[in-house]
Design an enzyme around this catalytic site. Structure first.
Site, short mmCIF file in Angstrom:
data_model
loop_
_atom_site.label_atom_id
_atom_site.label_comp_id
_atom_site.label_asym_id
_atom_site.label_seq_id
_atom_site.Cartn_x
_atom_site.Cartn_y
_atom_site.Cartn_z
CG HIS A 404 -27.14 -6.26 2.89
ND1 HIS A 404 -27.33 -5.83 1.59
CD2 HIS A 404 -26.10 -7.12 2.84
CE1 HIS A 404 -26.45 -6.43 0.80
NE2 HIS A 404 -25.67 -7.20 1.54
CD GLU A 405 -23.71 -8.05 5.71
OE1 GLU A 405 -23.56 -9.28 5.51
OE2 GLU A 405 -23.33 -7.20 4.89
CG HIS A 408 -25.86 -12.02 2.97
ND1 HIS A 408 -26.13 -12.39 1.69
CD2 HIS A 408 -25.26 -10.81 2.89
CE1 HIS A 408 -25.72 -11.43 0.85
NE2 HIS A 408 -25.20 -10.47 1.57
CG HIS A 411 -29.72 -17.41 1.22
ND1 HIS A 411 -29.10 -16.81 0.14
CD2 HIS A 411 -30.22 -18.57 0.76
CE1 HIS A 411 -29.25 -17.58 -0.92
NE2 HIS A 411 -29.92 -18.66 -0.58
ZN LIG Z 1 -24.31 -8.71 0.74
#
Ligand SMILES: [Zn+2]
Length: 623
Positions: A404-405, A408, A411
Site C-alpha cells: 500500500h505505502e 503511494h 505515485h
Molecule cells: Zn494510503
C-alpha cells in the site's frame, strides 16, 4: 500552493509492538534523511532562505498583471520557495516520526508551522490578483511566454474560483484567521492521544491491559469473545464519559466548515469541500446511493463472518477478529520480493523504480521505541524521493501495508518524474487509488501461489475485511458527515448526544441490526467520537471512491486488457496536472456513475463465493 501532506495509513492494523520477534534491524532498514539535509543547521539555513524569498515575493504584489515576464518571475519564485518548503517539511516530519519524543524535532515542527502560516499570508494576495488580471490577459501572457505553460493548470484553478474568492482585503483577513481555527481538532487530539484516562482491564487469561488506542486495536481482535466485549465496553465506556466534550470539539470543527462555506459563497460545507478539487457532488451521491443499495452484500459478509467465527448472535464486538487465525509470517525481504512480483504486470519501469527505493533506504521499516505508529508515505521532497515509514511486524497485513505505502511512493515518484513541480502534487482523491491498487495486485499474487485452502482463506478473508473497512465503513462515515454538516449548515445545534443518535442509526442500518444480522448495543453508538478523520471534513469518502476505482483498474491490468496498464500509469504520471475526477474518468472510470461501485460489490461477492466453496469442501472432507 503545494501543501505538505503525509498520507497516513487510515486503518491502524494491530501492531504488536511488544514481544514480537523482529529480525535484527540493519542500517539499510532505516530511512536515510541525510539525503534531505545533512543536519539541522542545514535545515535552518534553508528555512532562512524561504523567509528571504517571502520578503522578495512581497514585491510581486500588484505586479502579476504587469507583463508576461514579471508573471513568470513571480510564479517561478513561488514555485521555488514552495518546493523548498516541501523539503523542509519532509525532513521535520520524518525526523519527528522516527523519534516522537525528541524535543528538538518538535521544535523543528513548530518552526515549520510558523513558516507555513507565513507562506499562507505572503501568498494570500495572489488568487484575488490573478482574478483581477483575468483569464483573457493570462491567456495572452501564456501565448507570449511559453515558459508559463507549466502554470496553466494552477492559474486555471485560481481563475475558476472567482465566484468564491474575496477581494485582497477579505483574503488577507481569512488568511490571518487561519491561526485561530482548528482548535476543536487540536483539543480532540490531545484528549484522544494523551489525556484520556484509559481504563485497565483484566483479560480471561489473567493479563492486565491498559486500554489505550493501540491496545484497543490489538485487543478488539481477540479470539476470546468475552474479552472482545470487555474491551469494547471499557474503551467506548471511556469515550462515553467524554461524549459532551467530544461533541463540542466536533461541533466546533463543523461550525468552521459552515462559516468558510458561507463567506466563500458555497451552497454548503459539502459543496465547498468537493470544490477544492472540482469533484462533482454526483460522485458523493453516487457513492452513498450505491452503498445503500448494496447493504445486502455487507450483510452477507457479516453472516459469513458469524459462520466462520462460529457465532450465531453476531454483535458489534465480533467484527474485528480475523476470519482465519494464524497464517504465515514474512521477513522484510520476502515482503519486498512479493510486492515486486505483485506489481510486475505494471512493467519494468515501475518494478525497477520500486526496487531502487527498496535498495536505497527510502523506507524506515521496523518498529522502535518512540517511533510513530502505523505507516505513511511522505512525498513532499520533490527533488529528492518519497519516504516510507512502516512498522513492519511480519504478518500478512504488514506485507499488504508495505504494498500500500509503496503504491503511494511510486505515485509520487512517477508524478515527480513526469511533471514539473507546480503540477506534480496530487490530491487524496487519486492518492488512495495508487495504494489500494497495489493491495489488489498483492492479493492476486498471493492467491496464485497459495498452496493450501487455509492459505487461500487467509488472503481472501483479509481482502474481504479490506473491502468492508475501506469501502463500506468509509462510505458510512461519509454518510454521517453529509448529515451532520448539513444540520450545522442549517443552523441546528449539535451535541454529543445528537451525534450518537445520528451515528447509531447509521451504524445499525449498515450492520443489519433490524434484519437480525448484527446487533449494535447503545454504548457503541458513541464510536463517532473515536474517529479522528471527522476533524478533516469530507476526507474519508475518498477511500471508498479510490478502492472502487482501483478495483476496476487492477482487474483490467490483471486481465491483460489492451491499454489498461498505460491508462493506469497515466493517472500516476499525471500527478496534479488536471482535476482528479476528470483524470480518473479519462482513464476509463467514471466515479459519478454506479459502475465502479457495482464492480467492487461484485468482486466482494465473488470472494465470498470462493470462501463458501472452500468451506463447503472442508465440511465434505471432514464429514
Ligand atoms: Zn494510503
Amino acid at each position: 500552493m503545494r501543501k505538505p501532506l503525509a498520507i497516513p495509513f487510515a486503518f491502524a492494523f494491530a501492531l504488536a509492538l511488544c514481544g514480537a520477534a523482529f529480525a535484527q534491524e540493519r542500517p539499510e532498514d532505516r530511512a536515510n534523511l541525510a539525503e534531505l539535509y545533512p543536519d539541522v543547521a542545514a535545515w535552518n539555513a534553508d528555512a532562512a532562505k524561504v523567509e528571504a524569498q517571502l520578503k522578495e515575493f512581497a514585491g510581486c504584489r500588484g505586479q502579476l498583471g504587469k507583463s508576461a515576464a514579471r508573471l513568470l518571475q513571480c510564479a517561478s519564485l513561488e514555485s521555488d520557495f514552495s518546493k523548498r518548503f516541501g523539503r523542509l517539511a519532509a525532513y521535520a516530519n520524518e525526523l519527528l516520526a522516527h523519534d516522537t519524543g525528541e524535543a528538538s524535532s518538535m521544535e523543528l515542527m513548530q518552526k515549520l508551522s510558523v513558516l507555513e502560516t507565513a507562506i499562507g499570508e505572503a501568498t494570500a494576495f495572489e488568487a484575488p490578483e490573478i482574478l483581477k488580471v483575468g483569464r483573457a490577459r493570462i491567456d495572452a501572457f501564456m501565448k507570449q511566454e511559453p515558459k508559463l505553460a507549466i502554470y496553466r493548470h494552477p492559474f486555471d484553478d485560481a481563475l475558476r474560483r472567482a465566484p468564491h474568492t474575496l477581494d485582497a482585503k477579505g483574503e488577507q483577513i481569512l488568511a490571518a484567521f487561519n491561526l485561530s481555527t482548528g482548535n476543536g481538532a487540536t483539543t480532540y487530539n490531545i484528549l484522544a492521544d494523551a489525556d484520556m484516562p484509559w481504563p485497565t482491564i483484566k483479560l480471561a487469561d489473567g493479563t492486565e491491559v491498559k486500554l489505550d488506542q493501540s491496545a484497543y486495536t490489538a485487543q478488539r481482535e481477540s479470539k476470546n469473545r468475552d474479552d472482545r466485549k470487555k474491551v469494547m465496553d471499557a474503551f467506548f465506556g471511556t469515550f462515553k464519559t467524554f461524549e459532551r466534550t467530544t461533541g463540542t470539539t466536533l461541533y466546533g470543527t463543523l461550525k468552521e466548515s459552515t462559516v468558510y462555506a458561507k463567506v466563500r459563497k458555497y451552497d454548503g460545507s459539502l459543496e465547498r469541500a468537493l470544490d477544492a478539487n472540482r469533484v462533482p457532488k454526483a460522485v458523493y451521491d453516487a457513492l452513498i446511493a450505491a452503498t445503500n443499495r448494496n447493504l445486502p452484500t455487507l450483510h452477507r459478509y457479516f453472516r459469513l463472518r458469524g459462520k466462520m467465527l462460529g457465532v450465531s448472535d453476531l454483535r458489534y464486538y465480533d467484527i474485528y477478529p480475523p476470519l482465519v487465525g494464524g497464517g504465515p509470517t514474512f521477513t522484510l525481504e520476502e515482503a519486498k520480493r512479493l510486492t515486486l512480483e505483485a506489481v510486475a504486470p505494471l512493467g519494468e519501469e515501475y518494478v525497477a523504480a520500486m526496487k531502487r527505493g527498496f535498495d536505497n533506504r527510502w523506507m524506515d521499516a521496523y518498529p522502535r521505541p518512540r517511533k510513530q505508529s502505523g505507516a505513511h508515505m511522505a512525498g513532499y521532497a520533490y527533488d529528492v524521493h518519497p519516504y516510507v515509514l512502516m512498522n513492519f511486524t511480519g504478518n500478512y497485513e504488514s506485507v499488504s501495508t508495505l504494498a500500500h505505502e509503496w503504491g503511494h511512493a511510486m505515485h509520487t515518484y512517477f508524478a515527480n518524474k513526469a511533471q514539473p513541480f507546480p503540477t506534480a502534487d496530487y490530491p487524496i482523491f487519486t492518492a488512495e487509488i495508487a495504494s489500494t491498487f497495489n493491495e489488489a495486485m498483492l492479493l492476486e499474487r498471493m492467491l496464485k501461489a497459495a498452496k493450501t485452502d487455509d492459505e487461500r482463506l487467509l488472503y481472501l478473508g483479509s481482502a474481504l475485511e479490506g473491502l468492508r473497512g475501506t469501502f463500506f465503513r468509509q462510505a458510512m462515515f461519509a454518510e454521517f458527515e453529509r448529515e451532520v454538516h448539513a444540520a450545522v449548515d442549517r443552523g441546528e445545534p449539535m451535541t454529543g448526544e445528537r451525534f450518537s443518535k445520528i451515528y447509531g442509526d447509521l451504524l445499525r442500518r449498515y450492520h443489519g441490526d433490524k434484519e437480525g444480522v448484527l446487533k449494535v448495543d447503545d454504548l457503541y453508538t458513541v464510536e463517532w467520537s473515536y474517529i479522528p478523520h471527522f476533524y478533516t471534513p469530507f476526507y474519508v469518502y475518498q477511500y471508498a471512491t479510490s478502492i472502487a476505482a482501483s478495483s476496476l483498474f487492477a482487474q483490467d491490468v490483471i486481465d491483460g486488457k489492451p491499454g489498461a496498464r498505460e491508462r493506469y500509469l497515466g493517472v500516476l504520471k499525471a500527478g496534479g496536472s488536471d482535476y482528479p475526477y476528470d483524470l480518473v474518468k479519462k482513464a476509463g472510470v467514471d466515479l459519478a456513475t454506479p459502475a465502479p461501485y457495482e464492480a467492487l460489490v461484485a468482486r466482494m461477492n465473488r470472494i465470498m463465493d470462493e470462501i463458501e466453496a472452500i468451506l463447503a469442501k472442508k465440511v465434505k472432507s471432514n464429514g
